[in-house]
Design an enzyme around this catalytic site. Structure first.
Site, PDB file in Angstrom:
ATOM      1  CG  HIS A  28      -5.448  -0.623  -1.725  1.00  0.00           C
ATOM      2  ND1 HIS A  28      -5.704  -1.753  -0.978  1.00  0.00           N
ATOM      3  CD2 HIS A  28      -4.586   0.126  -0.979  1.00  0.00           C
ATOM      4  CE1 HIS A  28      -5.038  -1.690   0.161  1.00  0.00           C
ATOM      5  NE2 HIS A  28      -4.351  -0.566   0.185  1.00  0.00           N
TER       6      HIS A  28
ATOM      7  CD  GLU B 276      -7.432  -4.655  -1.959  1.00  0.00           C
ATOM      8  OE1 GLU B 276      -8.076  -5.725  -1.799  1.00  0.00           O
ATOM      9  OE2 GLU B 276      -7.798  -3.555  -1.509  1.00  0.00           O
TER      10      GLU B 276
ATOM     11  CB  SER C  74      -0.959  -0.038   1.186  1.00  0.00           C
ATOM     12  OG  SER C  74      -1.964   0.929   1.070  1.00  0.00           O
TER      13      SER C  74
END
Length: 342
Positions: A180, A207, A138
């Site tokens: 994401h 992801e 992330s």
């Protein structure tokens, strides 16, 4: 693949793992296993950097348990919270002997504000230069690039002022990394940045997926895909679009790369997309293609649509005479024979 990571690590700079977030921590843990293997496997000494996370010590405990279970020799957590911390030798020292550095997810702007341009940030890039594997999930993935997305809006349509950039570590040159990607519909914000800076490749990572970079080569590992926008030949109105106007982005080259695909970041071209299917699958594919060719030829000969032909076949099958053992004929009602014409 793990052996390849090890060979390339010895040869020079370490691998870079840009993980799109929400990596599997309970079942196969494919992406995290690849990271541990690239960092040295049973000899791996991994430093977890949870600066971006809003969680407490538990986040380090989770990754420490995971990496240890996956075979790492040593896992320690180092959490600079301010730029003063990031200049403190006590925070920097563990990076000097690390074979792997892993940055967690969380607040991207905080991670950039604390780490970029400090002794801690330089120690991360120095570790990578001597062969350590550097990665993150992330926010920890975005900071690997020279320019990282600090924040922005979701949406499929690129718009002016849709996102904001901050300074990254510069380990992935000439690119912007977003994460994401498909799950949070970040196509528009990455495409808007490519429209504003066509010299930068836009790399969006799904992801439980990693874009693993070795020099100029990117390989996809995990469950999802890596999407790449190449704006080398873009036509855009980004230089004069106002406020949140929709951006023109014509001529962008799109690459959607599944697991096993490799891409040359310098040449901006696909290198390979995984191995061939097993022999039995190839035979089945060939038979299916032969059936399709035969079907197409028969349809063309009849001069009717595929839908009509399918209905005709269904009706013919329903009229097909039953086997003798299945026929029950009333004595006063002998069977009629259908010619089967359509």
């Amino acid at each position: 693949m793990s052996e390849q990571h090890g060979e390339r690590q010895v040869a020079g700079r370490g691998a870079l793992f840009a993980i799109g977030g929400a990596e599997d921590k309970l079942k196969k843990r494919m992406v995290l296993q690849e990271f541990v293997d690239a960092a040295g496997g049973s000899e791996a000494r991994i430093v977890v950097v949870p600066t971006a996370s809003a969680l407490g010590p538990d986040v380090v405990d989770v990754y420490s348990a995971l990496f240890s279970a996956l075979g790492a020799k040593q896992v320690v957590g180092v959490r600079p919270e301010t730029r003063e911390d990031a200049e403190d030798p006590a925070f920097v020292e563990p990076l000097h002997t690390a074979t792997g550095i892993f940055m967690t997810g969380g607040n991207q702007l905080k991670l950039s504000g604390v780490v970029s341009g400090t002794a801690f940030g330089k120690a991360v890039t120095d570790a990578h230069a001597r062969g350590a594997t550097v990665g993150g999930t992330s926010a920890g993935a975005s900071i690997l690039a020279e320019h990282m997305i600090a924040f922005g809006r979701a949406g499929a349509t690129p718009r002016q002022r849709m996102s904001q950039l901050a300074s990254g570590l510069g380990l992935v040159q000439g690119a912007i990394v977003d994460q994401h990607f498909a799950q949070r519909n970040r196509y528009g914000r990455l495409l808007s940045l490519v429209a504003q800076s066509p010299g930068l490749l836009g790399i969006g990572v799904d992801e439980d997926t990693a874009a693993v970079v070795h020099g100029d080569h990117l390989e996809v590992v995990g469950r999802g895909a890596v999407t790449i926008f190449d704006g080398s030949h873009i036509t855009t109105n980004a230089h004069h679009a106002k406020r949140s106007e929709t951006l023109l982005a014509s001529g962008v080259v799109l690459h959607v790369l599944p697991a096993g695909a490799t891409f040359n970041l310098k040449a901006r071209a696909l290198v390979s997309y995984g191995g061939q299917p097993p022999a039995e699958e190839l035979e089945e594919i060939e038979r299916a293609e032969a059936d399709l060719r035969a079907l197409a030829a028969e349809i063309a000969a009849d001069g009717v649509s595929p839908a009509y032909y399918a209905e005709r076949k269904r009706r013919a099958a329903s009229r097909r005479p039953k086997k003798a053992a299945e026929i029950v004929v009333p004595e006063d009602n002998p069977p009629k024979i259908d010619s089967g014409s359509a």
